[in-house]
Scaffold this active site. Structure first.
Site, PDB file in Angstrom:
ATOM      1  N   SER A 106       0.864  -1.183   0.000  1.00 30.00           N
ATOM      2  CA  SER A 106       0.000   0.000   0.000  1.00 30.00           C
ATOM      3  C   SER A 106       0.901   1.234   0.000  1.00 30.00           C
ATOM      4  O   SER A 106       1.699   1.408  -0.912  1.00 30.00           O
ATOM      5  CB  SER A 106      -0.946  -0.049   1.202  1.00 30.00           C
ATOM      6  OG  SER A 106      -1.811   1.045   1.222  1.00 30.00           O
TER       7      SER A 106
ATOM      8  N   ASP B 247      -4.512  -5.288   5.583  1.00 26.03           N
ATOM      9  CA  ASP B 247      -4.842  -6.134   4.435  1.00 26.03           C
ATOM     10  C   ASP B 247      -3.637  -7.001   4.078  1.00 26.03           C
ATOM     11  O   ASP B 247      -2.506  -6.529   4.057  1.00 26.03           O
ATOM     12  CB  ASP B 247      -5.229  -5.252   3.246  1.00 26.03           C
ATOM     13  CG  ASP B 247      -5.828  -6.038   2.091  1.00 26.03           C
ATOM     14  OD1 ASP B 247      -6.301  -7.174   2.313  1.00 26.03           O
ATOM     15  OD2 ASP B 247      -5.827  -5.511   0.962  1.00 26.03           O
TER      16      ASP B 247
ATOM     17  N   HIS C 219      -2.777  -0.961  -3.275  1.00 21.39           N
ATOM     18  CA  HIS C 219      -3.960  -0.149  -3.002  1.00 21.39           C
ATOM     19  C   HIS C 219      -3.855   1.188  -3.733  1.00 21.39           C
ATOM     20  O   HIS C 219      -2.960   1.982  -3.460  1.00 21.39           O
ATOM     21  CB  HIS C 219      -4.091   0.123  -1.511  1.00 21.39           C
ATOM     22  CG  HIS C 219      -4.386  -1.094  -0.703  1.00 21.39           C
ATOM     23  ND1 HIS C 219      -4.266  -1.125   0.667  1.00 21.39           N
ATOM     24  CD2 HIS C 219      -4.802  -2.334  -1.064  1.00 21.39           C
ATOM     25  CE1 HIS C 219      -4.603  -2.324   1.115  1.00 21.39           C
ATOM     26  NE2 HIS C 219      -4.924  -3.077   0.079  1.00 21.39           N
TER      27      HIS C 219
END
Length: 201
Positions: free
Chosen positions: A24, A144, A51
């Site tokens: 991310s 995540d 992301h």
């Protein structure tokens, strides 16, 4: 030149082994370092989820391709996971690997506030590849990927985590270590060397 690299990679055929990578915040820079250090003849497919905003243009493959030792493409519906090729999840879609080792795209609800979700990719790839899978979690600002990495380990795959001390944002690697542990927690350069060993013919 880039197209010739893609054609040569596609000639290797479907991947018998695959490396799934998630990240991310700070991940593009870490990915450029990781992909530059991979063997050009890596005998494994590489699949990446980062992301990004759902409305972001899909420029990540082009950016990563400038540094990568392997050709980088955008993953598409029913495209096979190909050895020697880096596949990047498109923005706004979950990317899954089906049991036949082809990609599927989904607009199901966000997971950990993200679509694409790292957990969705990791869980599906674990079911498709079992011990022939390596999962890599890099810098990021959410949890995540931790559950997906745990599933990879449960099914016999390899779990690699960027050293939180090196990560631009340590939240994601620390969450993975807390929930899943790791077979190797190290700087990106060391993770790349382990991937090269995993994907050596």
């Amino acid at each position: 030149m880039a197209e010739a690299r893609r054609i040569a990679a596609a000639a290797q055929g479907p991947a018998r082994r695959t490396v799934v990578v998630g990240g991310s915040a700070g991940a593009p820079a870490a990915l450029m370092k990781l992909l530059a250090a991979l063997d050009p003849d890596l005998d494994a497919g590489v699949v990446i989820v980062v992301h990004l905003g759902a409305d972001s243009p899909d420029m990540l493959p082009t950016i990563l391709d400038t540094a990568s030792s392997l050709p980088v493409v955008l993953a598409g519906e029913r495209h096979p996971v190909v050895s020697g090729l880096v596949h990047v999840a498109p923005s706004g879609y979950h990317l899954l690997v089906d049991r036949d080792r082809n990609f599927a795209l989904s607009v199901d609800d966000k997971v950990c506030c993200s679509r694409p979700s790292i957990d969705v990719l990791f869980n599906s790839a674990a079911e498709a590849y079992s011990a022939a899978l390596a999962g890599v979690l890099l810098t990021g600002a959410s949890g995540d990927g931790a559950e997906g990495l745990r599933r990879i380990r449960e099914l016999g795959g390899l779990a690699l985590v960027q050293d939180p001390a090196e990560a631009e944002v340590e939240t994601m690697p620390r969450a993975a270590l807390a929930l899943a542990g790791a077979d190797l927690c190290a700087p990106v350069s060391v993770l790349a060397a382990r991937i090269n060993g995993f994907g050596r013919r």
